[in-house]
Design a protein around this motif. Structure first.
Motif, PDB file in Angstrom:
ATOM      1  N   PRO A   1       0.769  -1.118   0.440  1.00 59.03           N
ATOM      2  CA  PRO A   1       0.086   0.144  -0.198  1.00 59.03           C
ATOM      3  C   PRO A   1       0.937   1.649   0.203  1.00 59.03           C
ATOM      4  O   PRO A   1       1.587   1.211   0.731  1.00 59.03           O
ATOM      5  N   SER A   2       0.031   2.522  -0.757  1.00 59.52           N
ATOM      6  CA  SER A   2       0.779   3.147  -1.193  1.00 59.52           C
ATOM      7  C   SER A   2       2.057   4.018   0.579  1.00 59.52           C
ATOM      8  O   SER A   2       2.317   5.316   0.981  1.00 59.52           O
ATOM      9  N   LYS A   3       0.723   3.992   1.022  1.00 60.96           N
ATOM     10  CA  LYS A   3       1.067   4.687   2.639  1.00 60.96           C
ATOM     11  C   LYS A   3       1.996   3.777   3.377  1.00 60.96           C
ATOM     12  O   LYS A   3       2.818   4.489   4.358  1.00 60.96           O
ATOM     13  N   VAL A   4       1.942   2.216   3.602  1.00 64.13           N
ATOM     14  CA  VAL A   4       2.573   1.756   3.812  1.00 64.13           C
ATOM     15  C   VAL A   4       4.720   2.281   2.815  1.00 64.13           C
ATOM     16  O   VAL A   4       5.323   2.655   4.073  1.00 64.13           O
ATOM     17  N   LEU A   5       4.628   2.090   1.750  1.00 66.68           N
ATOM     18  CA  LEU A   5       5.711   2.163   1.467  1.00 66.68           C
ATOM     19  C   LEU A   5       5.954   3.972   2.169  1.00 66.68           C
ATOM     20  O   LEU A   5       6.734   4.351   2.146  1.00 66.68           O
TER      21      LEU A   5
ATOM     22  N   VAL B   1       9.986   7.711   5.070  1.00 69.98           N
ATOM     23  CA  VAL B   1      10.363   8.879   6.082  1.00 69.98           C
ATOM     24  C   VAL B   1      10.887   8.245   7.024  1.00 69.98           C
ATOM     25  O   VAL B   1      11.673   9.235   7.012  1.00 69.98           O
ATOM     26  N   SER B   2      10.653   7.322   6.832  1.00 70.79           N
ATOM     27  CA  SER B   2      11.348   6.468   8.041  1.00 70.79           C
ATOM     28  C   SER B   2      13.071   6.733   7.889  1.00 70.79           C
ATOM     29  O   SER B   2      13.843   6.706   8.871  1.00 70.79           O
TER      30      SER B   2
ATOM     31  N   ILE C   1       1.525  14.575   6.170  1.00 70.94           N
ATOM     32  CA  ILE C   1       2.552  15.045   4.438  1.00 70.94           C
ATOM     33  C   ILE C   1       1.987  13.816   3.893  1.00 70.94           C
ATOM     34  O   ILE C   1       2.334  13.207   4.067  1.00 70.94           O
ATOM     35  N   LEU C   2       1.166  14.402   3.077  1.00 70.75           N
ATOM     36  CA  LEU C   2       0.372  13.026   1.818  1.00 70.75           C
ATOM     37  C   LEU C   2      -0.020  12.193   2.449  1.00 70.75           C
ATOM     38  O   LEU C   2       0.090  11.167   2.119  1.00 70.75           O
ATOM     39  N   GLY C   3      -0.723  12.623   3.493  1.00 66.78           N
ATOM     40  CA  GLY C   3      -1.476  11.605   3.710  1.00 66.78           C
ATOM     41  C   GLY C   3      -1.263  11.583   5.087  1.00 66.78           C
ATOM     42  O   GLY C   3      -1.354  10.126   6.092  1.00 66.78           O
ATOM     43  N   MET C   4       0.076  10.791   5.071  1.00 66.63           N
ATOM     44  CA  MET C   4       0.717  10.298   6.247  1.00 66.63           C
ATOM     45  C   MET C   4       0.783  11.337   7.561  1.00 66.63           C
ATOM     46  O   MET C   4       1.821  12.847   7.398  1.00 66.63           O
ATOM     47  N   ARG C   5       1.114  10.765   8.864  1.00 64.09           N
ATOM     48  CA  ARG C   5       1.932  11.358   9.730  1.00 64.09           C
ATOM     49  C   ARG C   5       3.413  11.111  10.394  1.00 64.09           C
ATOM     50  O   ARG C   5       3.794  10.450  10.114  1.00 64.09           O
ATOM     51  N   VAL C   6       3.679  12.447  10.357  1.00 61.90           N
ATOM     52  CA  VAL C   6       4.927  12.120  10.590  1.00 61.90           C
ATOM     53  C   VAL C   6       5.407  13.047  11.693  1.00 61.90           C
ATOM     54  O   VAL C   6       4.876  14.053  12.083  1.00 61.90           O
ATOM     55  N   THR C   7       6.171  12.621  12.633  1.00 62.14           N
ATOM     56  CA  THR C   7       6.492  13.525  14.038  1.00 62.14           C
ATOM     57  C   THR C   7       7.400  14.433  13.688  1.00 62.14           C
ATOM     58  O   THR C   7       8.831  13.979  12.336  1.00 62.14           O
ATOM     59  N   VAL C   8       7.396  14.904  14.311  1.00 66.59           N
ATOM     60  CA  VAL C   8       8.404  17.128  14.265  1.00 66.59           C
ATOM     61  C   VAL C   8       9.396  16.138  14.699  1.00 66.59           C
ATOM     62  O   VAL C   8      10.513  16.543  13.861  1.00 66.59           O
TER      63      VAL C   8
END
Length: 318
Positions: free
Chosen positions: A28-32, A37-38, A159-166
């Motif tokens: 899935p695109s969100k998993v990718l 990002v990680s 960002i693009l539907g994904m939660r990224v920690t600060v």
């Protein structure tokens, strides 16, 4: 921009796109996106470590294997102060301060004694120093599960539907800003120009009156600050364990090799690429076992590409 530079950029983008598509095929695109990002965050840590190594190497000729150990000592100190309920900003700053003191102690008192020795001797000496620090840290803090958290871990942006920690964003932005800032420092300040002179010819720099000890002390201090910040972020994002943080210097060296121990922008690109590929390998049941060697494989391929136009001779000819 030369033709060779353009060719390298095109090949790099093509190779990274192909690798991402192959490793992320069917996911899935969100998993990718989350793994991507990680990987950028981890790669930024590799890049930060590599940047500290390159800055120091260019000014002193020392490939410092003790960078990770200094960061580990700082991270453990920050954790201990947090356990003692010390005001958090002081605990975080203590990580950088401890790494700075360790780096300066070696650079000011031990490194000058080896100034005229071969690069291999200098590197091995820092490795011995790293093992001493690791031994002391392991003696003070027994091997128990620990965690180091920052307030920015609980704050996220989409960002693009994904939660990224600060925290991850801070690491990524810092690595980019550091490359730009150090580049400007080396090119537009007197001390930066003196560092570049030392990198080109130490003996000639001494003859023309450059204060070598002062310039090298600044380089060691800068390297220590970067090591402290990297250790703090590594302890938060990856794992708070002295041995793991100490040997983070190994992928950092691989990132530095991608930049040929000279070009900071290539160190950044190499570190980010290593982090992304290492993270995406987790998605592959077949290849996830090779994650630990991914940085070294990438560095080896980069070196082979750099040497593609050189011919191996056995008679001393060109």
């Amino acid at each position: 921009m030369t033709r060779g530079t353009i060719l390298n950029a095109v090949l790099y983008l093509g190779a990274m796109t192909l690798i991402i598509l192959l490793l992320g095929w069917g996911k899935p695109s969100k998993v990718l996106g989350l793994f991507f990002v990680s990987g950028l965050a981890v790669g930024s840590l590799y890049a930060l470590g590599g940047i500290g190594l390159v800055v120091l190497y260019r000014a002193t000729g020392v490939l410092n294997f003790a960078n990770g150990a200094a960061g580990a000592a700082g991270a453990m100190t920050a954790w201990q102060l947090a356990q003692w309920q010390v005001w958090p900003p002081i605990a975080w700053l203590s990580c950088i301060l401890v790494a700075l003191v360790i780096s300066l102690a070696y650079g000011r008192f031990l490194a000058p004694l080896l100034a005229w020795r071969e690069p291999v001797v200098k590197a091995v000496a820092t490795l011995g120093f790293a093992l001493i620090i690791l031994g002391l840290v392991s003696f003070i803090w027994v091997d128990d599960p620990r965690s180091l958290t920052l307030p920015t871990d609980k704050i996220g942006v989409r960002i693009l539907g994904m939660r990224v920690t600060v925290t991850r964003l801070i690491v990524i932005v810092t690595s980019i800003a550091l490359v730009i800032g150090i580049w400007a420092y080396l090119n537009y300040t007197a001390v930066g120009l003196q560092m570049r002179s030392l990198a080109n010819d130490r003996d000639l720099s001494a003859l023309i009156g450059i204060p070598i000890l002062r310039v090298e002390t600044i380089a060691w201090a800068l390297s220590g600050v970067i090591a402290g910040f990297t250790g703090l972020m590594f302890g938060d994002l990856i794992r708070l364990e002295p041995t793991v943080i100490t040997f983070m210097v190994i992928p950092s060296i691989a990132a530095a090799i991608c930049g040929r121990l000279e070009h900071l922008s290539l160190v950044l690109i190499g570190g980010l690429s290593m982090g992304v590929i290492e993270s995406l390998l987790t998605l592959s049941t077949l290849l996830k076992g090779v994650r630990p060697v991914a940085p070294f494989a990438i560095a080896a391929l980069v070196l082979l590409w750099y040497q593609r136009s050189n011919r191996l001779t056995f008679g001393g000819g060109d």
